[in-house]
Design an enzyme around this catalytic site. Structure first.
Site, PDB file in Angstrom:
ATOM      1  N   ASN A  87       0.617  -1.211  -0.004  1.00  0.00           N
ATOM      2  CA  ASN A  87       0.000  -0.045   0.150  1.00  0.00           C
ATOM      3  C   ASN A  87       0.845   1.338  -0.010  1.00  0.00           C
ATOM      4  O   ASN A  87       2.189   1.214   0.117  1.00  0.00           O
ATOM      5  CB  ASN A  87      -1.097   0.056   1.176  1.00  0.00           C
ATOM      6  CG  ASN A  87      -2.231  -0.904   0.811  1.00  0.00           C
ATOM      7  OD1 ASN A  87      -2.996  -0.595  -0.052  1.00  0.00           O
ATOM      8  ND2 ASN A  87      -2.336  -2.113   1.415  1.00  0.00           N
TER       9      ASN A  87
ATOM     10  N   HIS B  63      23.277  -0.218  10.248  1.00  0.00           N
ATOM     11  CA  HIS B  63      24.642   0.403  10.312  1.00  0.00           C
ATOM     12  C   HIS B  63      25.252  -0.167  11.489  1.00  0.00           C
ATOM     13  O   HIS B  63      24.653  -0.493  12.715  1.00  0.00           O
ATOM     14  CB  HIS B  63      24.168   1.991  10.735  1.00  0.00           C
ATOM     15  CG  HIS B  63      23.732   2.734   9.305  1.00  0.00           C
ATOM     16  ND1 HIS B  63      24.544   2.858   8.451  1.00  0.00           N
ATOM     17  CD2 HIS B  63      22.415   3.117   9.132  1.00  0.00           C
ATOM     18  CE1 HIS B  63      23.631   3.635   7.557  1.00  0.00           C
ATOM     19  NE2 HIS B  63      22.566   3.488   8.061  1.00  0.00           N
TER      20      HIS B  63
ATOM     21  N   ALA C  39      -0.584  -2.487  13.852  1.00  0.00           N
ATOM     22  CA  ALA C  39      -0.304  -1.043  13.267  1.00  0.00           C
ATOM     23  C   ALA C  39       0.915  -0.640  14.283  1.00  0.00           C
ATOM     24  O   ALA C  39       0.775  -0.682  15.644  1.00  0.00           O
ATOM     25  CB  ALA C  39      -1.244  -0.375  13.245  1.00  0.00           C
TER      26      ALA C  39
ATOM     27  N   LYS D 170       5.667  -7.977  20.422  1.00  0.00           N
ATOM     28  CA  LYS D 170       5.541  -9.188  21.211  1.00  0.00           C
ATOM     29  C   LYS D 170       4.247  -9.778  21.006  1.00  0.00           C
ATOM     30  O   LYS D 170       3.297  -9.315  20.348  1.00  0.00           O
ATOM     31  CB  LYS D 170       5.628  -8.798  22.944  1.00  0.00           C
ATOM     32  CG  LYS D 170       6.715  -8.079  23.237  1.00  0.00           C
ATOM     33  CD  LYS D 170       6.972  -7.779  24.838  1.00  0.00           C
ATOM     34  CE  LYS D 170       7.949  -7.295  25.483  1.00  0.00           C
ATOM     35  NZ  LYS D 170       9.283  -7.170  24.699  1.00  0.00           N
TER      36      LYS D 170
ATOM     37  N   ARG E 281      -1.244 -12.966  21.220  1.00  0.00           N
ATOM     38  CA  ARG E 281      -2.118 -14.104  21.198  1.00  0.00           C
ATOM     39  C   ARG E 281      -2.042 -14.923  19.996  1.00  0.00           C
ATOM     40  O   ARG E 281      -1.112 -14.348  19.014  1.00  0.00           O
ATOM     41  CB  ARG E 281      -3.532 -13.971  21.591  1.00  0.00           C
ATOM     42  CG  ARG E 281      -4.394 -13.094  20.100  1.00  0.00           C
ATOM     43  CD  ARG E 281      -5.714 -12.910  20.846  1.00  0.00           C
ATOM     44  NE  ARG E 281      -6.651 -12.892  19.716  1.00  0.00           N
ATOM     45  CZ  ARG E 281      -7.503 -11.785  19.291  1.00  0.00           C
ATOM     46  NH1 ARG E 281      -7.467 -10.891  20.345  1.00  0.00           N
ATOM     47  NH2 ARG E 281      -7.991 -11.636  18.377  1.00  0.00           N
TER      48      ARG E 281
END
Length: 183
Positions: free
Chosen positions: A71, A101, A148, A168, A171
């Site tokens: 997108n 880097h 997001a 993390k 579920r």
């Protein structure tokens, strides 16, 4: 020869064979496939690259499977290699960077210390939410959802839903949550 076939042939010739676009792909006006610094880009069948999206291999390889969508204003780099499976959805504003880097020597400018290039793998059936950053060395397993704004590094579990900075596991997909009804 259809217009799309002509475009794919023209793109392949112009890029000296370093860009390969599968059939039934839609590349919108304003999408960027940038080979100024060498590298290779391979895009599978039935993919869609939206306006403002960018694929920049920087000497590496970007390999994308079938039925993929990228997108607007997402950037995919290829320094250390980027491999994306089939049926992957990447929302707007994402950045995927298969390089990092080196900055260990404070007496030397960061730009002069080089890069590490571990590469990134995104397996099949993955949804990457808006404004996600995926860092060098990440491996996103089959069926994952990345919420997001998350930052992904390291390995994920198949069918995991990940969120946060760093991302993390919150579920797994497919589990039905049971809630006790208050009486």
């Amino acid at each position: 020869m259809q217009v799309r076939d002509f475009f794919r042939l023209w793109l392949w010739v112009r890029s000296r064979g370093r860009i390969s676009i599968g059939p039934k792909c839609r590349i919108e006006r304003g999408a960027v496939l940038d080979l100024r610094e060498a590298g290779r880009i391979t895009v599978g069948r039935k993919c869609r690259l939206r306006r403002g999206s960018m694929l920049i291999p920087y000497g590496g390889v970007i390999s994308i499977g079938d039925d993929f969508s990228l997108n607007p204003y997402s950037v995919l780099y290829g320094h250390g290699g980027l491999s994306i499976g089939n049926s992957v959805r990447i929302a707007a504003g994402c950045v995927i960077i298969p390089a990092n880097h080196v900055f260990s020597d404070p007496g030397t400018a960061i730009r002069a210390q080089g890069l590490t290039k571990l590469g990134i793998v995104i397996e099949d059936d993955v949804w990457v939410g808006a404004n996600v950053t995926i860092l060098d060395g990440a491996h996103i397993s089959r069926g994952c959802v990345i919420a997001a704004g998350s930052v992904v590094r390291g390995q994920t579990e198949p069918l995991g839903i990940y969120a946060g900075v760093p991302a993390k596991l919150i579920r797994k997909r497919g589990r039905i949550e049971t809630r006790e009804v208050a009486q």
